[in-house]
Design an enzyme around this catalytic site. Structure first.
Site, mmCIF file in Angstrom:
data_model
loop_
_atom_site.group_PDB
_atom_site.id
_atom_site.type_symbol
_atom_site.label_atom_id
_atom_site.label_comp_id
_atom_site.label_asym_id
_atom_site.label_seq_id
_atom_site.Cartn_x
_atom_site.Cartn_y
_atom_site.Cartn_z
ATOM 1 N N ASP A 15 0.771 -1.621 0.056
ATOM 2 C CA ASP A 15 -0.077 -0.056 -0.439
ATOM 3 C C ASP A 15 0.771 0.964 0.454
ATOM 4 O OD1 ASP A 15 1.129 -0.057 2.750
ATOM 5 O OD2 ASP A 15 -1.659 -0.104 3.352
ATOM 6 N N LEU A 16 0.438 2.311 0.567
ATOM 7 C CA LEU A 16 1.213 3.541 0.320
ATOM 8 C C LEU A 16 2.602 3.729 1.251
ATOM 9 C CD1 LEU A 16 -1.633 5.904 -0.567
ATOM 10 C CD2 LEU A 16 0.450 5.483 -1.953
#
Length: 129
Positions: A15-16
């Site tokens: 994810d980020l």
């Protein structure tokens, strides 16, 4: 006997924050099961063509214990817990440097090409023990 499947965490798996997205662990253990079956000498395409049987996940219980990160080297360890006439119960751990990050208990069943439950051929049951 445990089967080991090594993989590297790629950017696309995260994810980020650079942490492995939770659903990707399911992809990791699926790949490991496919390779485990292949190392047993089971040809899933032939099993479908010859016997009309395929494997399907019936049940999965998972625990996320600690995150994996971008560029981690992971080991997916697959062990057989039980084999019956129509199902295989497995334990799969995703490990980094000896630390279990994710663990799952997976029940795989045999189904016919019509989607109905089927018995596993005896030779396949023996290979999976």
């Amino acid at each position: 006997m445990a089967h080991h499947f090594q993989l590297r965490v790629y950017y696309e798996d995260t994810d980020l924050a650079g942490i492995v997205y939770y659903a990707n662990y399911l992809r990791f253990i699926e790949r490991a099961r496919s390779e485990w079956i292949r190392t047993l000498g089971i040809d899933q395409k032939a099993m479908k063509a010859d016997d009309g049987i395929v494997f399907a996940v019936r049940r999965l219980e998972a625990d996320y214990l600690s995150p994996a990160h971008f560029d981690d080297q992971l080991d997916v360890i697959t062990t057989t817990e039980a084999v019956t006439g129509a199902r295989v119960m497995l334990k799969q751990d995703v490990v980094r440097d000896g630390e279990v990050l994710f663990t799952a208990h997976v029940t795989i069943v045999a189904i016919s090409d019509t989607g109905h439950p089927a018995r596993l051929p005896a030779n396949i049951r023996l290979l999976m023990h």
